[in-house]
Write a protein that holds these residues in place. Structure first.
Motif, mmCIF file in Angstrom:
data_model
loop_
_atom_site.group_PDB
_atom_site.id
_atom_site.type_symbol
_atom_site.label_atom_id
_atom_site.label_comp_id
_atom_site.label_asym_id
_atom_site.label_seq_id
_atom_site.Cartn_x
_atom_site.Cartn_y
_atom_site.Cartn_z
ATOM 1 N N GLU A 177 38.207 38.092 51.094
ATOM 2 C CA GLU A 177 38.536 39.668 51.521
ATOM 3 C C GLU A 177 38.654 40.698 50.592
ATOM 4 O O GLU A 177 37.867 41.629 50.748
ATOM 5 C CB GLU A 177 39.835 39.480 52.428
ATOM 6 C CG GLU A 177 39.943 40.610 53.541
ATOM 7 C CD GLU A 177 38.737 40.938 54.324
ATOM 8 O OE1 GLU A 177 38.046 41.711 54.716
ATOM 9 O OE2 GLU A 177 38.272 39.685 54.849
ATOM 10 N N ALA A 178 39.164 40.285 49.391
ATOM 11 C CA ALA A 178 39.536 41.355 48.634
ATOM 12 C C ALA A 178 38.018 41.793 47.900
ATOM 13 O O ALA A 178 37.770 42.795 47.452
ATOM 14 C CB ALA A 178 40.449 40.927 47.528
ATOM 15 N N LEU A 179 37.272 40.780 47.767
ATOM 16 C CA LEU A 179 35.931 40.814 46.995
ATOM 17 C C LEU A 179 35.129 41.579 47.794
ATOM 18 O O LEU A 179 34.402 42.379 47.385
ATOM 19 C CB LEU A 179 35.437 39.517 46.748
ATOM 20 C CG LEU A 179 35.918 38.621 45.551
ATOM 21 C CD1 LEU A 179 35.048 37.500 45.484
ATOM 22 C CD2 LEU A 179 35.937 39.395 44.370
ATOM 23 N N ARG A 180 35.125 41.422 49.084
ATOM 24 C CA ARG A 180 34.219 42.272 50.025
ATOM 25 C C ARG A 180 34.641 43.588 49.971
ATOM 26 O O ARG A 180 33.587 44.223 50.089
ATOM 27 C CB ARG A 180 34.640 41.397 51.533
ATOM 28 C CG ARG A 180 33.618 41.760 52.406
ATOM 29 C CD ARG A 180 33.838 40.868 53.482
ATOM 30 N NE ARG A 180 33.371 39.429 53.538
ATOM 31 C CZ ARG A 180 33.870 38.525 54.350
ATOM 32 N NH1 ARG A 180 34.586 38.674 55.049
ATOM 33 N NH2 ARG A 180 33.569 37.317 53.780
ATOM 34 N N THR A 181 35.816 43.789 49.909
ATOM 35 C CA THR A 181 36.026 45.294 49.948
ATOM 36 C C THR A 181 35.795 45.982 48.557
ATOM 37 O O THR A 181 35.191 47.190 48.614
ATOM 38 C CB THR A 181 37.628 45.864 50.656
ATOM 39 O OG1 THR A 181 38.303 44.682 49.903
ATOM 40 C CG2 THR A 181 37.716 45.380 52.003
ATOM 41 N N GLU A 182 36.048 45.233 47.811
ATOM 42 C CA GLU A 182 35.814 45.744 46.122
ATOM 43 C C GLU A 182 34.494 46.008 45.890
ATOM 44 O O GLU A 182 33.954 46.928 45.422
ATOM 45 C CB GLU A 182 36.801 44.892 45.189
ATOM 46 C CG GLU A 182 36.985 45.366 43.942
ATOM 47 C CD GLU A 182 38.161 46.597 43.847
ATOM 48 O OE1 GLU A 182 38.234 46.929 42.849
ATOM 49 O OE2 GLU A 182 38.644 46.763 44.995
ATOM 50 N N ASP A 183 33.657 44.845 46.350
ATOM 51 C CA ASP A 183 32.464 44.894 45.718
ATOM 52 C C ASP A 183 31.589 44.205 46.887
ATOM 53 O O ASP A 183 31.168 42.757 46.734
ATOM 54 C CB ASP A 183 32.599 43.916 44.635
ATOM 55 C CG ASP A 183 31.246 43.757 43.725
ATOM 56 O OD1 ASP A 183 30.150 44.493 44.069
ATOM 57 O OD2 ASP A 183 31.067 42.990 43.083
ATOM 58 N N SER A 199 31.165 40.290 41.116
ATOM 59 C CA SER A 199 32.655 39.409 41.483
ATOM 60 C C SER A 199 32.248 38.105 41.601
ATOM 61 O O SER A 199 33.201 37.244 41.317
ATOM 62 C CB SER A 199 33.260 40.257 42.667
ATOM 63 O OG SER A 199 32.105 39.993 43.629
ATOM 64 N N GLY A 228 44.257 37.999 45.549
ATOM 65 C CA GLY A 228 43.513 39.189 45.360
ATOM 66 C C GLY A 228 44.533 40.297 44.578
ATOM 67 O O GLY A 228 43.878 41.045 43.593
ATOM 68 N N MET A 262 43.224 43.772 42.654
ATOM 69 C CA MET A 262 42.632 44.432 43.639
ATOM 70 C C MET A 262 43.510 44.917 44.741
ATOM 71 O O MET A 262 44.491 44.465 45.083
ATOM 72 C CB MET A 262 41.416 43.320 44.259
ATOM 73 C CG MET A 262 40.512 42.853 43.282
ATOM 74 S SD MET A 262 39.501 41.663 43.974
ATOM 75 C CE MET A 262 38.221 41.474 42.514
ATOM 76 N N ARG A 263 42.861 45.726 45.538
ATOM 77 C CA ARG A 263 43.620 46.386 46.615
ATOM 78 C C ARG A 263 43.715 45.291 47.689
ATOM 79 O O ARG A 263 42.622 44.661 47.794
ATOM 80 C CB ARG A 263 43.042 47.588 46.964
ATOM 81 C CG ARG A 263 43.103 48.781 46.075
ATOM 82 C CD ARG A 263 42.830 50.164 46.533
ATOM 83 N NE ARG A 263 41.302 49.928 47.167
ATOM 84 C CZ ARG A 263 40.219 50.523 46.372
ATOM 85 N NH1 ARG A 263 40.504 50.720 45.107
ATOM 86 N NH2 ARG A 263 39.009 50.232 47.093
ATOM 87 N N GLY A 298 42.496 44.065 51.130
ATOM 88 C CA GLY A 298 41.506 44.396 52.004
ATOM 89 C C GLY A 298 41.874 45.218 53.139
ATOM 90 O O GLY A 298 42.742 44.606 53.836
#
Lengths: 310, 288
Positions: free
Chosen positions: A205-211, A217, B5, B10-11, B13
């Protein structure tokens, strides 16, 4: 009061000792026979093999005289053995690299869609995984029959003539590599898939929003997480590749011109066709050292992975 | 290494409030991925499908369906006998391995006695040593015991599995002692405790081991091939390989396809019936 208690325990002591002796005997009776089977069929033969590899053996396989390292020297002096080593190296490197990279691609394709995929797709993809290697080799043998097989019919239809794929050393080895990839890539993909599924959802989820387009990533985050699993799959693939013997039997018998003579097939021949027991024992020892180191290594890697995630 | 995360800087999500072009691009990519997956599956499934097609349709005229190839292959080689041998060996081995594994695993997990670590090491040793390294000596031992060309001979070196012992030991060790003491207070003896308290806890481990053992011994080729030399003791995989060798020296090719089909059809049917369950079992365990 206290004196009776001490006499009681004093009287009970030999009884207890006898009972614990009995318990020990029972435990040994349960544990030692299976251990003896292992000793008789694994440890003792291994010791005899090691011992024989340093002795000159007669035709019936009995040690007659100490030979030092002569068996090993004879093994390495044989040009055929050099060719076998070369074949095995080429085969293993090609098979492992292709197999692991295709398995990795497959696991990425499959990630998140095994549940939604149709049964037909899964059966098609994993049918090589569930069949024996001999059956897989036969399928490819049938596929590659000169003139009559599917591949040659396609080539003829495309106007490219025909080709005896198993008739030349180079192409025959390539066919073996393809067979290995076909048989094992989906199997290894399952492990890598399990590795991908073990990544917590919040990372994705974090990767999806970040990049959202994700190459950087993927390289920086997903690959490092998967590295232990990749290492395990690679060691397992190396082990399987070096141990390959079934397709050699079914497809080529080591030919043409020893082009597909792999090390396990050579060992079998040394022992059961050439009756050169000494070099066979030497080769067994070398293989034993190599293969058990590898499988021990894969276990350690897996342990580290398990430790990692739990 | 704790991977989440936050640790990666990282923020947290936000759920799917993506710009429109990103979302449409993602469905497009998902479709492409699906198409590639289907393509790969077709390529992978094609050889098997082709052999099955040739078995059931070759020589049957246009749009015909025939069992003639299968029947002919069945006559050329005694596949019934091969299958019987395979079943006896695979399930016989599984039963013996499970029995030894459970008993030895229980004793090793639960009791102390002198030399216990040495005995544990012996079983660990069995896991690591490949059969290929001791194949020649084992063959000669079987030969002196007059067990060549028998199913017992094929099975003997495998009767004790280190993997079974170690996985049962692991499963039994995780059983809490309080459970055992409660059972003892309820009047169970040691055997009753083993059966009622410990064994049920080891069922997942036993099932995982069963998958490994059955796949390994069903597909095993070199060792049974060396030990057997007549149809009386040959498993189906060895029988098929012998048939293929005969076919290379001038037998009919359709028999090769039909023989292969005889070997792979049962397992393919089984796999089609329980696809996801079998895949899950494969992913949970591994061939050592």
């Amino acid at each position: 009061m206290s004196t009776t208690a001490t006499t009681l325990t004093a009287a009970a002591a030999p009884l207890r000792a006898r009972r614990s002796l009995l318990a020990w005997c029972l435990r040994y009776a349960l544990v030692l026979p299976p251990a003896a089977v292992v000793v008789i069929f694994v440890a003792w033969p291994l010791w005899v093999t090691l011992y024989h590899s340093f002795f000159q053996l007669d035709a019936r396989g009995h040690a007659v005289a100490f030979a030092g390292s002569k068996n090993y020297q004879a093994l390495f002096a044989s040009p055929l053995f050099h060719q076998v080593l070369w074949n095995t190296a080429v085969y293993s490197v090609l098979a492992v690299v292709l197999c692991v990279s295709i398995a990795f691609g497959l696991s990425l394709l499959l990630y998140g869609r095994v549940a939604a995929s149709s049964r037909a797709l899964l059966v098609a993809l994993f049918s090589p995984t569930v069949m024996p290697m001999i059956a897989a080799a036969n399928i490819w043998l049938y596929f590659l029959i000169p003139q009559f097989g599917m591949v040659d019919q396609l080539l003829r239809w495309a106007g490219l003539g025909h080709e005896n794929w198993l008739g030349h050393p180079g192409t025959a080895l390539l066919v073996m590599v393809m067979l290995f990839v076909w048989k094992y890539a989906p199997y290894f993909a399952l492990f890598l898939l399990a590795g991908l599924q073990a990544i917590p959802p919040d990372v994705w989820e974090a990767l999806r929003t970040e990049d959202p387009y994700g190459w950087a990533s993927f390289r920086r985050v997903i690959l490092p997480i998967l590295r232990p699993m990749l290492a395990f799959v690679t060691t397992m693939a190396v082990l399987y590749a070096v141990e390959t013997v079934d397709p050699v039997f079914a497809m080529t018998q080591g030919g043409p011109n020893n082009g597909t003579n792999l090390v396990m097939f050579y060992l079998y021949n040394l022992g059961f066709n050439y009756y050169s027991w000494g070099p066979a024992a030497a080769l067994s020892v070398l293989l034993m050292i190599g293969l058990s180191t590898l499988s021990g290594l894969s276990l350690i890697v897996l342990e580290r992975r398990a430790f990692h995630w739990q | 290494m704790a991977v989440n995360g936050m640790a990666l800087g990282m923020r947290p999500g936000k759920p799917s409030t993506l710009p429109h072009h990103v979302a449409s691009r993602r469905t497009w990519r998902a479709r492409l991925r699906q198409a590639v997956l289907w393509f790969v599956a077709c390529v992978w499934g094609f050889p098997t499908l082709w052999v099955l097609y040739e078995t059931f349709f070759a020589g049957a005229g246009r749009f015909g369906f025939t069992f003639a190839n299968l029947a002919q292959a069945w006559q050329v080689a005694p596949f019934g006998r091969y299958y019987l041998n395979t079943l006896v060996m695979v399930f016989g081995l599984l039963a013996v391995q499970l029995l030894f594994g459970a008993v030895v695993g229980f004793v090793l997990a639960r009791y102390d006695f002198p030399l216990k670590s040495v005995i544990t090491l012996i079983f660990l040793f069995q896991v690591v040593v490949p059969i290929y390294a001791v194949m020649i000596q084992d063959y000669r031992m079987l030969s002196s015991l007059h067990l060549l060309n028998t199913m017992a001979g094929v099975m003997l070196p495998y009767t004790v599995s280190g993997i079974a012992v170690l996985s049962f030991r692991q499963a039994f060790r995780s059983v809490p002692r309080e459970l055992e003491e409660a059972a003892r207070l309820d009047g169970y003896g040691t055997f009753g405790i083993f059966r009622r308290v410990y064994l049920p806890q080891a069922i997942p481990a036993a099932l995982a081991f069963a998958v490994v053992s059955v796949t390994y011994h069903w597909t095993d080729f070199l060792w049974p091939m060396i030990v057997t030399n007549t149809d009386n003791a040959r498993p189906v995989v060895v029988g098929l390989a012998m048939m293929a060798q005969a076919s290379e020296s001038g037998m009919q090719w359709n028999l090769l396809a039909a023989g292969t089909a005889i070997v792979i059809l049962p397992v393919l049917i089984l796999f089609t019936l329980a696809t996801r369950r079998i895949l899950a079992a494969f992913a949970a365990t591994f061939n050592w």
